[in-house]
Write an enzyme that holds these catalytic residues in place. Structure first.
Site, PDB file in Angstrom:
ATOM      1  N   PHE A   8       0.857  -1.074  -0.203  1.00 58.04           N
ATOM      2  CA  PHE A   8       0.057  -0.022  -0.041  1.00 58.04           C
ATOM      3  C   PHE A   8       0.688   1.136   0.090  1.00 58.04           C
ATOM      4  O   PHE A   8       1.565   1.395   1.042  1.00 58.04           O
ATOM      5  CB  PHE A   8      -0.905   0.098   1.187  1.00 58.04           C
ATOM      6  CG  PHE A   8      -1.703   1.416   1.495  1.00 58.04           C
ATOM      7  CD1 PHE A   8      -2.910   1.216   0.434  1.00 58.04           C
ATOM      8  CD2 PHE A   8      -1.607   2.634   1.928  1.00 58.04           C
ATOM      9  CE1 PHE A   8      -3.686   2.504   0.393  1.00 58.04           C
ATOM     10  CE2 PHE A   8      -2.222   3.546   2.090  1.00 58.04           C
ATOM     11  CZ  PHE A   8      -3.576   3.479   1.312  1.00 58.04           C
TER      12      PHE A   8
ATOM     13  N   ASP B  84       9.364   2.686   1.797  1.00 52.42           N
ATOM     14  CA  ASP B  84       8.152   3.502   2.187  1.00 52.42           C
ATOM     15  C   ASP B  84       7.953   3.304   3.812  1.00 52.42           C
ATOM     16  O   ASP B  84       7.670   2.333   4.145  1.00 52.42           O
ATOM     17  CB  ASP B  84       6.980   2.997   1.282  1.00 52.42           C
ATOM     18  CG  ASP B  84       5.644   3.794   1.790  1.00 52.42           C
ATOM     19  OD1 ASP B  84       5.649   4.483   2.593  1.00 52.42           O
ATOM     20  OD2 ASP B  84       4.941   3.627   0.925  1.00 52.42           O
TER      21      ASP B  84
ATOM     22  N   LYS C  85       2.541  10.610   7.742  1.00 50.97           N
ATOM     23  CA  LYS C  85       1.650  10.441   9.071  1.00 50.97           C
ATOM     24  C   LYS C  85       1.938  11.177  10.141  1.00 50.97           C
ATOM     25  O   LYS C  85       1.876  11.953  10.592  1.00 50.97           O
ATOM     26  CB  LYS C  85       1.357   9.026   8.934  1.00 50.97           C
ATOM     27  CG  LYS C  85       0.626   8.375   7.982  1.00 50.97           C
ATOM     28  CD  LYS C  85       0.288   6.846   8.160  1.00 50.97           C
ATOM     29  CE  LYS C  85      -0.625   6.348   6.819  1.00 50.97           C
ATOM     30  NZ  LYS C  85      -1.580   6.750   6.565  1.00 50.97           N
TER      31      LYS C  85
END
Length: 409
Positions: free
Chosen positions: A141, A226, A255
């Site tokens: 993702f 990532d 985030k």
């Protein structure tokens, strides 16, 4: 403004239905706890998919934002401001990297890494224009833009959004041999998550990332990791790649970098790679804005002493012990934990989905989220107390035993 309680077939919501949230409407939060519109409190064990690593409204982060709101919030990158260089220095110092390129969202950080890798491939490696390929992993993702869903193997995210961005080779996750077979003279990068978060906290074998590092070094290919979910303390280290002693060429952050106050992301890594993005080749009006920088600098201040990383390791040991016990009891099929992060597979014999288990937990005041059918993700704030963590695990145990009893086990 339309109140949630007023939404009905006669007066339907004006909100697009691209999410299926639990039936909880929150209005306030502090630390590890949130409150809904009816005044009921819940323990937040999802923490905004790691965006709230420091809990809701951490005083240092709120103070940094409030102070900056009284000074300057946006300049665009047409002008410099006094926090941009300090942010770059602070984040590269924290992560042991050389250069930072600021953006806003995680997906933008991944898009930036893809663009930088392709430009580096053409300008430095000598890949023919338009021929660059990037090796990515099944189950990954990386966001929901048209390019990032082109890397996805998840039909829910991918189907119906073609034509897809070309240039990606999808191979099985945690399979270094498959990566080796996919690399050729057109490959500019291998882009993977060090731990797959959205897929259910999938942890690869300890030799996976080191083997990818060697493959990339030998083939003059960039290793791009990532760390938007796994980074900034979640795994008990500042970056998850530190767990196996690997240094990526480029790392995406997001985030938690915004402290749960606003979107902040970045790509950090090698100076020679990020320097291929010269003026006019890439940019963002809000990327690196003063308000974002003020909050991100406060985030770095929280992480620099290492206390929160140590706390994630210590509480993570308690989390692992409790979830392993649930596996031994037959209430979970599997439990994958790293730091203060867990992917818990509900035993299918119980006859209930991860969604149903999440709903039962919410009814008892514990918020978490399911993924891929039967998996629960736990990612509480790194600031959660041991007592609150065990409250969540006690409640989970009670719910699973209740489900087992109903299934007749």
């Amino acid at each position: 403004m339309l109140d949630h309680a007023e939404v009905s077939p006669a007066r339907p919501s004006a909100l697009a239905p691209n999410y299926h949230p639990l039936d909880v409407v929150l209005t306030a939060g502090e630390g590890s706890w949130v409150t809904d519109v009816r005044g009921r409190r819940y323990l937040d064990c999802l923490a905004g998919y790691s965006a709230l690593n420091f809990g809701h409204r951490h005083p240092a982060l709120v103070a940094a934002a409030q102070a900056q709101l009284g000074r300057l919030t946006l300049t665009s990158r047409a002008f410099d401001h006094d926090l941009l260089e300090p942010l770059a220095t602070a984040v590269t110092g924290l992560t042991g990297t050389q250069m930072l390129l600021p953006m806003n969202t995680g997906a933008e950080a991944v898009e930036t890494a893809v663009k930088a890798a392709r430009k580096w491939g053409y300008d430095v490696k000598g890949v023919p224009d338009g021929a660059a390929t990037i090796v990515v992993a099944e189950g990954a993702f990386h966001g929901r833009t048209t390019t990032t869903v082109s890397m996805s193997s998840d039909p829910d995210m991918r189907d119906g959004f073609g034509p897809y961005t070309p240039g990606f080779r999808i191979v099985p996750y945690a399979d270094a041999d498959a990566v080796a077979a996919a690399i050729d003279e057109t490959t500019v990068a291998v882009l993977v998550e060090p731990i797959q978060g959205e897929s259910g906290v999938i942890i690869p074998p300890p030799d996976y990332l080191p083997r990818l590092r060697t493959l990339c070094s030998v083939s003059n290919t960039l290793l791009v990791l990532d760390e938007i979910q796994s980074g900034l303390g979640r795994t008990g280290t500042t970056l998850a790649q530190e767990l196996v002693g690997v240094r990526a060429d480029l790392t995406t952050l997001g985030k938690a970098l915004g402290g749960g106050l606003l979107p902040v992301s970045a790509v950090v890594g090698r100076r020679d790679v990020l320097s291929v993005l010269t003026p006019g080749t890439h940019g963002s009006t809000f990327g690196g804005n003063p308000l974002a920088c003020a909050v991100a600098l406060a985030v770095v201040d929280l992480l620099t002493p290492g206390d929160l990383q140590a706390r994630a390791r210590e509480l993570g040991a308690e989390l692992r012990e409790r979830t392993d016990a649930l596996v031994a009891e037959g209430l979970l099929r599997a439990a994958r934990t790293v730091g203060l992060w867990a992917g818990l597979d509900v035993e299918p014999a119980l006859g209930l989905s991860g969604r149903a288990t999440s709903e039962r937990l919410a009814a008892r005041g514990i918020l978490t989220k399911d993924t891929h059918g039967s998996t629960l993700r736990l990612a509480p704030p790194l600031t959660i107390s041991s007592d609150d963590l065990h409250l969540a695990l006690d409640t989970l145990t009670a719910v699973l035993r209740e489900e087992a009893a109903e299934a007749g086990r």
